[in-house]
Design a protein around this motif. Structure first.
Motif, PDB file in Angstrom:
ATOM      1  N   ASN A 164      83.546  78.350  40.399  1.00 58.86           N
ATOM      2  CA  ASN A 164      82.316  77.556  40.190  1.00 58.86           C
ATOM      3  C   ASN A 164      81.099  78.197  40.840  1.00 58.86           C
ATOM      4  OD1 ASN A 164      83.937  75.766  38.889  1.00 58.86           O
ATOM      5  ND2 ASN A 164      83.246  73.961  40.029  1.00 58.86           N
ATOM      6  N   GLY A 178      78.694  81.626  40.631  1.00 55.59           N
ATOM      7  CA  GLY A 178      78.346  82.918  40.033  1.00 55.59           C
ATOM      8  C   GLY A 178      77.269  83.605  40.834  1.00 55.59           C
ATOM      9  N   ARG A 179      77.380  84.925  40.975  1.00 51.93           N
ATOM     10  CA  ARG A 179      76.303  85.728  41.573  1.00 51.93           C
ATOM     11  C   ARG A 179      76.229  87.032  40.792  1.00 51.93           C
ATOM     12  NH1 ARG A 179      75.487  89.687  45.283  1.00 51.93           N
ATOM     13  NH2 ARG A 179      77.584  89.723  46.139  1.00 51.93           N
ATOM     14  N   ASP A 180      75.007  87.490  40.515  1.00 53.16           N
ATOM     15  CA  ASP A 180      74.830  88.721  39.739  1.00 53.16           C
ATOM     16  C   ASP A 180      75.528  88.602  38.391  1.00 53.16           C
ATOM     17  OD1 ASP A 180      73.901  91.217  39.235  1.00 53.16           O
ATOM     18  OD2 ASP A 180      75.160  92.272  40.698  1.00 53.16           O
ATOM     19  N   MET A 228      67.404  85.395  45.932  1.00 51.48           N
ATOM     20  CA  MET A 228      66.467  84.426  45.345  1.00 51.48           C
ATOM     21  C   MET A 228      66.639  84.516  43.845  1.00 51.48           C
ATOM     22  SD  MET A 228      63.459  82.826  44.896  1.00 51.48           S
ATOM     23  CE  MET A 228      62.882  84.117  43.819  1.00 51.48           C
ATOM     24  N   PRO A 229      66.681  83.528  43.110  1.00 52.43           N
ATOM     25  CA  PRO A 229      66.708  82.091  43.375  1.00 52.43           C
ATOM     26  C   PRO A 229      68.124  81.506  43.310  1.00 52.43           C
ATOM     27  CG  PRO A 229      65.842  82.560  41.185  1.00 52.43           C
ATOM     28  CD  PRO A 229      66.403  83.820  41.727  1.00 52.43           C
ATOM     29  N   VAL A 230      68.175  80.178  43.228  1.00 56.18           N
ATOM     30  CA  VAL A 230      69.449  79.453  43.194  1.00 56.18           C
ATOM     31  C   VAL A 230      69.395  78.412  42.076  1.00 56.18           C
ATOM     32  CG1 VAL A 230      70.978  77.872  44.451  1.00 56.18           C
ATOM     33  CG2 VAL A 230      69.825  79.738  45.682  1.00 56.18           C
ATOM     34  N   VAL A 231      70.436  78.424  41.216  1.00 52.90           N
ATOM     35  CA  VAL A 231      70.523  77.440  40.125  1.00 52.90           C
ATOM     36  C   VAL A 231      71.774  76.607  40.350  1.00 52.90           C
ATOM     37  CG1 VAL A 231      70.732  77.104  37.620  1.00 52.90           C
ATOM     38  CG2 VAL A 231      69.381  79.030  38.529  1.00 52.90           C
ATOM     39  N   THR A 232      71.626  75.279  40.308  1.00 50.00           N
ATOM     40  CA  THR A 232      72.785  74.382  40.476  1.00 50.00           C
ATOM     41  C   THR A 232      72.992  73.612  39.177  1.00 50.00           C
ATOM     42  OG1 THR A 232      72.239  74.161  42.825  1.00 50.00           O
ATOM     43  CG2 THR A 232      73.755  72.539  41.898  1.00 50.00           C
ATOM     44  N   THR A 279      71.883  83.605  34.095  1.00 54.19           N
ATOM     45  CA  THR A 279      71.394  84.760  34.867  1.00 54.19           C
ATOM     46  C   THR A 279      70.436  85.593  34.009  1.00 54.19           C
ATOM     47  OG1 THR A 279      73.437  84.802  36.159  1.00 54.19           O
ATOM     48  CG2 THR A 279      72.127  86.832  36.121  1.00 54.19           C
ATOM     49  N   PRO A 324      69.101  89.744  40.035  1.00 53.72           N
ATOM     50  CA  PRO A 324      70.462  89.237  39.793  1.00 53.72           C
ATOM     51  C   PRO A 324      71.372  89.297  41.010  1.00 53.72           C
ATOM     52  CG  PRO A 324      69.969  91.155  38.380  1.00 53.72           C
ATOM     53  CD  PRO A 324      68.706  90.815  39.091  1.00 53.72           C
ATOM     54  N   GLU A 325      71.221  90.330  41.840  1.00 58.26           N
ATOM     55  CA  GLU A 325      72.153  90.492  42.967  1.00 58.26           C
ATOM     56  C   GLU A 325      72.092  89.324  43.956  1.00 58.26           C
ATOM     57  OE1 GLU A 325      69.932  92.718  42.029  1.00 58.26           O
ATOM     58  OE2 GLU A 325      71.258  94.171  41.024  1.00 58.26           O
ATOM     59  N   THR A 326      70.933  88.670  44.044  1.00 55.60           N
ATOM     60  CA  THR A 326      70.831  87.553  45.006  1.00 55.60           C
ATOM     61  C   THR A 326      70.622  86.224  44.286  1.00 55.60           C
ATOM     62  OG1 THR A 326      68.463  87.987  45.218  1.00 55.60           O
ATOM     63  CG2 THR A 326      69.925  89.004  46.868  1.00 55.60           C
ATOM     64  N   LEU A 327      70.876  86.202  42.981  1.00 55.76           N
ATOM     65  CA  LEU A 327      70.743  84.966  42.188  1.00 55.76           C
ATOM     66  C   LEU A 327      72.100  84.256  42.161  1.00 55.76           C
ATOM     67  CD1 LEU A 327      69.750  82.956  40.053  1.00 55.76           C
ATOM     68  CD2 LEU A 327      69.985  84.757  38.343  1.00 55.76           C
ATOM     69  N   HIS A 328      72.120  83.038  42.695  1.00 55.57           N
ATOM     70  CA  HIS A 328      73.356  82.245  42.728  1.00 55.57           C
ATOM     71  C   HIS A 328      73.302  81.171  41.635  1.00 55.57           C
ATOM     72  CE1 HIS A 328      74.630  83.786  46.698  1.00 55.57           C
ATOM     73  NE2 HIS A 328      73.346  83.752  46.997  1.00 55.57           N
ATOM     74  N   VAL A 329      74.399  81.004  40.934  1.00 56.13           N
ATOM     75  CA  VAL A 329      74.553  79.869  40.006  1.00 56.13           C
ATOM     76  C   VAL A 329      75.761  79.075  40.496  1.00 56.13           C
ATOM     77  CG1 VAL A 329      74.915  79.118  37.638  1.00 56.13           C
ATOM     78  CG2 VAL A 329      73.618  81.233  38.091  1.00 56.13           C
ATOM     79  N   ILE A 330      75.504  77.858  40.957  1.00 55.47           N
ATOM     80  CA  ILE A 330      76.544  77.020  41.559  1.00 55.47           C
ATOM     81  C   ILE A 330      76.844  75.862  40.605  1.00 55.47           C
ATOM     82  CG2 ILE A 330      77.143  75.571  43.536  1.00 55.47           C
ATOM     83  CD1 ILE A 330      74.946  77.109  45.118  1.00 55.47           C
ATOM     84  N   THR A 346      69.350  72.279  38.221  1.00 56.64           N
ATOM     85  CA  THR A 346      68.225  72.383  39.159  1.00 56.64           C
ATOM     86  C   THR A 346      67.991  73.850  39.485  1.00 56.64           C
ATOM     87  OG1 THR A 346      68.856  70.233  40.106  1.00 56.64           O
ATOM     88  CG2 THR A 346      67.337  71.599  41.391  1.00 56.64           C
ATOM     89  N   VAL A 347      66.763  74.286  39.342  1.00 60.20           N
ATOM     90  CA  VAL A 347      66.400  75.676  39.629  1.00 60.20           C
ATOM     91  C   VAL A 347      65.507  75.697  40.867  1.00 60.20           C
ATOM     92  CG1 VAL A 347      65.188  77.738  38.788  1.00 60.20           C
ATOM     93  CG2 VAL A 347      66.474  76.292  37.177  1.00 60.20           C
ATOM     94  N   GLU A 348      65.975  76.380  41.898  1.00 64.30           N
ATOM     95  CA  GLU A 348      65.168  76.576  43.114  1.00 64.30           C
ATOM     96  C   GLU A 348      64.649  78.011  43.063  1.00 64.30           C
ATOM     97  OE1 GLU A 348      64.915  74.411  45.887  1.00 64.30           O
ATOM     98  OE2 GLU A 348      66.534  72.977  45.548  1.00 64.30           O
ATOM     99  N   TRP A 368      61.553  79.792  52.401  1.00 63.48           N
ATOM    100  CA  TRP A 368      62.772  80.396  51.847  1.00 63.48           C
ATOM    101  C   TRP A 368      63.207  81.577  52.712  1.00 63.48           C
ATOM    102  CZ3 TRP A 368      64.373  79.267  46.462  1.00 63.48           C
ATOM    103  CH2 TRP A 368      65.611  79.839  46.161  1.00 63.48           C
ATOM    104  N   HIS A 407      71.080  82.286  51.481  1.00 65.28           N
ATOM    105  CA  HIS A 407      69.750  81.679  51.327  1.00 65.28           C
ATOM    106  C   HIS A 407      69.646  80.428  52.198  1.00 65.28           C
ATOM    107  CE1 HIS A 407      68.744  84.070  47.718  1.00 65.28           C
ATOM    108  NE2 HIS A 407      70.020  83.947  47.407  1.00 65.28           N
TER     109      HIS A 407
END
Lengths: 63, 63, 63, 63, 63, 63
Positions: free
Chosen positions: A50, A52-54, B1-5, B25, B36-42, C5-7, C51, F40
């Motif tokens: 659950n 994802g990164r990159d 940066m950034p973070v998507v939930t 992404t 992308p390397e620091t973009l989290h999708v939770i 939600t996008v931060e 941030w 983050h």
């Protein structure tokens, strides 16, 4: 006041979580004058499938 | 940066989640220059008994 | 259902946000059968001084 | 529009959650003119070992 | 314990917010035995250009 | 991985926020083996009129 939410991979022990909560609480009290009695630290254990990164889910990652 | 939930009903497969993470992404990189390397999708898998809409829990809904 | 939600750092244009919302909505519909009419995409514009990454606030970072 | 998220200890019954969702939805409609059809109430059941207050995890607290 | 977060369009008055917080607190106490002294209700005022539904930002919607 | 979100009253200085981010990052690295480069810490500055506790908005509270 205030509220801190920690999103991280599942799998940490209760001891690790207790130590983390203590240090986060101490930091909040010391640096932003938080009132410990009403300061919540909420931990979300997130499965690797659950997160994802990159563009890649944790289950497909080496790290 | 950034973070998507993403909050959604539980039950999707790892393949669905992987494809979703890839597309989100790509959209973040293309439209808001995310790294992308620091973009989290939770992803939060929410049981139907924990999601209400129009005053009714998912377990009581037809859709 | 569901909710995304996008931060991200503040500063993106309405056009960028509209294109992002379209692509995220399309991805949710295509990969996890979301119902667009009740799919919310919420954007939080976060100032750089709010941030931190790698222990450093955005205002102290080059990237 | 809008979205309400409830973080609380796990262990409440479906009946309690249904009554809670009804009252929160009514309050949102009455006081801030929310549209019930697109109003989501999302409940996160948090285990006691994942919730700290006053520097102490729930599993170590009496209350 | 617990914590309720309300995401909604910006523009409501302090009076509306106060009445909303009262009703949500009452509902949490009545239905899930929340302790009012440590129950937080956090409101995020979201600008219309930061809220998409059905693939369209609020600034492009009639409702 | 991971992501920490801090919800607190608005009004803290950049210096306070930088010190807080440092301590939270250190705690995450020490206790749960977080990787600082992708950790983050996101701060939400919440106005007093948007934060209720014990049924009362911050603007109506003494503390």
């Amino acid at each position: 006041m205030p509220v801190v939410t920690v999103e991280m991979y599942e799998g940490r022990s209760d001891e690790q979580k207790q130590e983390l909560v203590e240090d986060i609480t101490d930091a909040m009290v010391e640096h932003v004058d938080a009132t410990p009695e009403t300061l919540h630290v909420i931990i979300h254990d997130v499965p690797k499938e659950n997160w994802g990164r990159d563009g890649l889910l944790g289950i497909h990652r080496e790290d």
